[in-house]
Design a protein around this motif. Structure first.
Motif, PDB file in Angstrom:
ATOM      1  N   MET A 180       0.850  -1.191   0.000  1.00  0.00           N
ATOM      2  CA  MET A 180       0.000   0.000   0.000  1.00  0.00           C
ATOM      3  C   MET A 180       0.882   1.235   0.000  1.00  0.00           C
ATOM      4  O   MET A 180       1.970   1.249   0.574  1.00  0.00           O
ATOM      5  CB  MET A 180      -0.963   0.025   1.182  1.00  0.00           C
ATOM      6  N   ASP A 181       0.404   2.281  -0.681  1.00  0.00           N
ATOM      7  CA  ASP A 181       1.207   3.493  -0.835  1.00  0.00           C
ATOM      8  C   ASP A 181       0.312   4.713  -0.727  1.00  0.00           C
ATOM      9  O   ASP A 181      -0.557   4.927  -1.554  1.00  0.00           O
ATOM     10  CB  ASP A 181       1.897   3.460  -2.206  1.00  0.00           C
ATOM     11  N   GLY A 182       0.541   5.517   0.354  1.00  0.00           N
ATOM     12  CA  GLY A 182      -0.165   6.776   0.456  1.00  0.00           C
ATOM     13  C   GLY A 182      -0.671   7.109   1.836  1.00  0.00           C
ATOM     14  O   GLY A 182      -1.512   6.396   2.382  1.00  0.00           O
ATOM     15  N   SER A 183      -0.115   8.159   2.439  1.00  0.00           N
ATOM     16  CA  SER A 183      -0.592   8.702   3.714  1.00  0.00           C
ATOM     17  C   SER A 183      -0.559   7.665   4.834  1.00  0.00           C
ATOM     18  O   SER A 183      -1.515   7.511   5.596  1.00  0.00           O
ATOM     19  CB  SER A 183      -2.007   9.276   3.548  1.00  0.00           C
ATOM     20  N   THR A 184       0.560   6.974   4.940  1.00  0.00           N
ATOM     21  CA  THR A 184       0.755   5.980   6.002  1.00  0.00           C
ATOM     22  C   THR A 184       1.265   6.721   7.229  1.00  0.00           C
ATOM     23  O   THR A 184       2.452   7.013   7.351  1.00  0.00           O
ATOM     24  CB  THR A 184       1.778   4.923   5.557  1.00  0.00           C
ATOM     25  N   ASN A 185       0.364   7.019   8.160  1.00  0.00           N
ATOM     26  CA  ASN A 185       0.739   7.857   9.291  1.00  0.00           C
ATOM     27  C   ASN A 185      -0.161   7.603  10.493  1.00  0.00           C
ATOM     28  O   ASN A 185      -1.020   6.704  10.452  1.00  0.00           O
ATOM     29  CB  ASN A 185       0.713   9.342   8.892  1.00  0.00           C
ATOM     30  N   VAL A 201       4.436   1.409   2.408  1.00  0.00           N
ATOM     31  CA  VAL A 201       5.270   2.514   1.952  1.00  0.00           C
ATOM     32  C   VAL A 201       5.071   3.669   2.920  1.00  0.00           C
ATOM     33  O   VAL A 201       3.941   4.094   3.172  1.00  0.00           O
ATOM     34  CB  VAL A 201       4.905   2.938   0.516  1.00  0.00           C
ATOM     35  N   ILE A 202       6.162   4.169   3.493  1.00  0.00           N
ATOM     36  CA  ILE A 202       6.072   5.257   4.468  1.00  0.00           C
ATOM     37  C   ILE A 202       6.829   6.470   3.938  1.00  0.00           C
ATOM     38  O   ILE A 202       7.927   6.340   3.413  1.00  0.00           O
ATOM     39  CB  ILE A 202       6.626   4.829   5.851  1.00  0.00           C
ATOM     40  N   GLY A 203       6.213   7.644   4.082  1.00  0.00           N
ATOM     41  CA  GLY A 203       6.790   8.849   3.509  1.00  0.00           C
ATOM     42  C   GLY A 203       6.959   9.968   4.513  1.00  0.00           C
ATOM     43  O   GLY A 203       7.314   9.747   5.675  1.00  0.00           O
ATOM     44  N   ARG A 204       6.643  11.172   4.079  1.00  0.00           N
ATOM     45  CA  ARG A 204       6.900  12.354   4.902  1.00  0.00           C
ATOM     46  C   ARG A 204       5.983  12.424   6.124  1.00  0.00           C
ATOM     47  O   ARG A 204       6.439  12.676   7.241  1.00  0.00           O
ATOM     48  CB  ARG A 204       6.744  13.628   4.061  1.00  0.00           C
ATOM     49  N   SER A 205       4.689  12.161   5.944  1.00  0.00           N
ATOM     50  CA  SER A 205       3.764  12.325   7.070  1.00  0.00           C
ATOM     51  C   SER A 205       3.892  11.218   8.098  1.00  0.00           C
ATOM     52  O   SER A 205       3.501  11.400   9.256  1.00  0.00           O
ATOM     53  CB  SER A 205       2.318  12.380   6.560  1.00  0.00           C
ATOM     54  N   GLY A 209       8.999  13.458   7.956  1.00  0.00           N
ATOM     55  CA  GLY A 209       8.636  14.799   8.393  1.00  0.00           C
ATOM     56  C   GLY A 209       8.237  14.912   9.847  1.00  0.00           C
ATOM     57  O   GLY A 209       7.778  15.976  10.286  1.00  0.00           O
ATOM     58  N   LEU A 210       8.404  13.859  10.623  1.00  0.00           N
ATOM     59  CA  LEU A 210       7.936  13.885  12.004  1.00  0.00           C
ATOM     60  C   LEU A 210       8.796  14.753  12.906  1.00  0.00           C
ATOM     61  O   LEU A 210       8.302  15.432  13.805  1.00  0.00           O
ATOM     62  CB  LEU A 210       7.867  12.450  12.567  1.00  0.00           C
ATOM     63  N   THR A 211      10.120  14.719  12.723  1.00  0.00           N
ATOM     64  CA  THR A 211      11.034  15.558  13.496  1.00  0.00           C
ATOM     65  C   THR A 211      12.132  16.037  12.547  1.00  0.00           C
ATOM     66  O   THR A 211      12.087  15.757  11.343  1.00  0.00           O
ATOM     67  CB  THR A 211      11.679  14.788  14.675  1.00  0.00           C
ATOM     68  N   ASP A 212      13.142  16.704  13.089  1.00  0.00           N
ATOM     69  CA  ASP A 212      14.206  17.224  12.232  1.00  0.00           C
ATOM     70  C   ASP A 212      15.396  16.277  12.119  1.00  0.00           C
ATOM     71  O   ASP A 212      16.415  16.630  11.537  1.00  0.00           O
ATOM     72  CB  ASP A 212      14.676  18.600  12.727  1.00  0.00           C
ATOM     73  N   ASN A 213      15.286  15.056  12.653  1.00  0.00           N
ATOM     74  CA  ASN A 213      16.348  14.068  12.431  1.00  0.00           C
ATOM     75  C   ASN A 213      15.738  12.676  12.350  1.00  0.00           C
ATOM     76  O   ASN A 213      14.697  12.388  12.947  1.00  0.00           O
ATOM     77  CB  ASN A 213      17.437  14.140  13.502  1.00  0.00           C
ATOM     78  N   ILE A 214      16.381  11.792  11.593  1.00  0.00           N
ATOM     79  CA  ILE A 214      15.794  10.494  11.258  1.00  0.00           C
ATOM     80  C   ILE A 214      15.673   9.573  12.466  1.00  0.00           C
ATOM     81  O   ILE A 214      14.722   8.797  12.570  1.00  0.00           O
ATOM     82  CB  ILE A 214      16.593   9.815  10.124  1.00  0.00           C
ATOM     83  N   GLU A 215      16.615   9.671  13.419  1.00  0.00           N
ATOM     84  CA  GLU A 215      16.536   8.799  14.590  1.00  0.00           C
ATOM     85  C   GLU A 215      15.293   9.088  15.418  1.00  0.00           C
ATOM     86  O   GLU A 215      14.554   8.171  15.798  1.00  0.00           O
ATOM     87  CB  GLU A 215      17.792   8.947  15.452  1.00  0.00           C
ATOM     88  N   ASP A 216      15.030  10.364  15.696  1.00  0.00           N
ATOM     89  CA  ASP A 216      13.843  10.722  16.470  1.00  0.00           C
ATOM     90  C   ASP A 216      12.576  10.450  15.679  1.00  0.00           C
ATOM     91  O   ASP A 216      11.551  10.032  16.247  1.00  0.00           O
ATOM     92  CB  ASP A 216      13.905  12.194  16.872  1.00  0.00           C
ATOM     93  N   SER A 217      12.616  10.679  14.384  1.00  0.00           N
ATOM     94  CA  SER A 217      11.441  10.420  13.550  1.00  0.00           C
ATOM     95  C   SER A 217      11.099   8.936  13.563  1.00  0.00           C
ATOM     96  O   SER A 217       9.923   8.553  13.651  1.00  0.00           O
ATOM     97  CB  SER A 217      11.688  10.888  12.114  1.00  0.00           C
TER      98      SER A 217
END
Length: 242
Positions: A180-185, A201-205, A209-217
């Motif tokens: 599945m692809d789209g708005s996985t949040n 499929v996981i994207g920005r939302s 885009g959750l935080t300003d670094n990938i580890e925290d996101s």
């Protein structure tokens, strides 16, 4: 723990939505946590946007050995299939809407190259369109938003295709993956989990885009998934807490 329901899912970050300024750092971090990467290929005609290219796949190969899955949003699919075969993209997924008359030849070319063939169902497109070749396909991607741009409205009605594709697979003893692809949040994790695709499929939302670094996101994504679905992350397995 007794009476624990276990299942495996696969996570495939959408590289179109990552921070390209931190390309190497983010890929290096994710490599030990995800199963594959999702690469959007748009030609500006099938959808009004131009994004990543086969050249980008070559760049990812320099920093990761995980499987790469190309999601083509193009009008001349056979031309792009050839380009993606040339860079040995692991999964080459073409849009079902432009495949009439060329689907079997594209699938044959992909398989002859030792790669896997996928097909994409956009929100308005029904499963019947791919029935003629569903038995020779390796992956079916169900779009849960309109294609072309990240951050569009989630279309919950599309999840019924995931359920139906799982039923068809079981009854016909087929082996394709369901993606599945789209708005996985956070807002949609529970209903997506209930539909039970194989690949998310996981994207920005939902991640980048959750935080300003990938580890925290990543930590926030895991927490949101666990809180909303009742499953927990455990070395590639997702175990129910219920």
């Amino acid at each position: 723990m007794t009476n624990v329901k276990e299942r495996r899912i696969q996570l495939s970050p959408s590289l179109m939505t990552m921070d390209l300024d931190q390309f190497k750092e983010e890929i290096t971090f994710l490599d030990g946590k995800v199963n594959s990467y999702h690469v959007d290929i748009m030609d500006g005609h099938f959808v009004p946007n131009i994004t990543l290219s086969p050249w980008f796949i070559e760049q990812v190969r320099k920093v990761s050995s995980l499987p790469l899955s190309a999601h083509m949003m193009v009008t001349d699919a056979p031309v792009w299939v050839k380009k993606l075969i040339d860079v040995k993209c692991d999964y080459i997924c073409f849009p079902s809407e432009v495949a009439n008359g060329v689907a079997f030849s594209m699938i044959d070319d992909i398989h002859a190259a030792g790669l896997k063939a996928g097909v994409v169902l956009n929100p308005e497109t029904q499963i019947d369109i791919i029935k003629p070749y569903i038995d020779v396909i390796d992956k079916i991607t169900v779009m849960t938003i309109d294609p072309g741009f990240a951050g569009q409205k989630f279309l919950a009605g599309t999840l019924s295709k995931i359920v139906e594709l799982r039923r068809i697979r079981e009854e016909s003893d087929l082996s394709y993956e369901i993606e599945m692809d789209g708005s996985t949040n956070l807002k949609h994790w529970k209903m997506i989990s209930d539909a039970n695709p194989d690949v998310y499929v996981i994207g920005r939302s939902g991640l980048f885009g959750l935080t300003d670094n990938i580890e925290d996101s990543w930590s926030q994504m895991v927490e949101e998934y666990e809180q909303t679905t009742g499953y927990r992350f455990d070395n590639g397995k997702y175990q129910s807490r219920r």
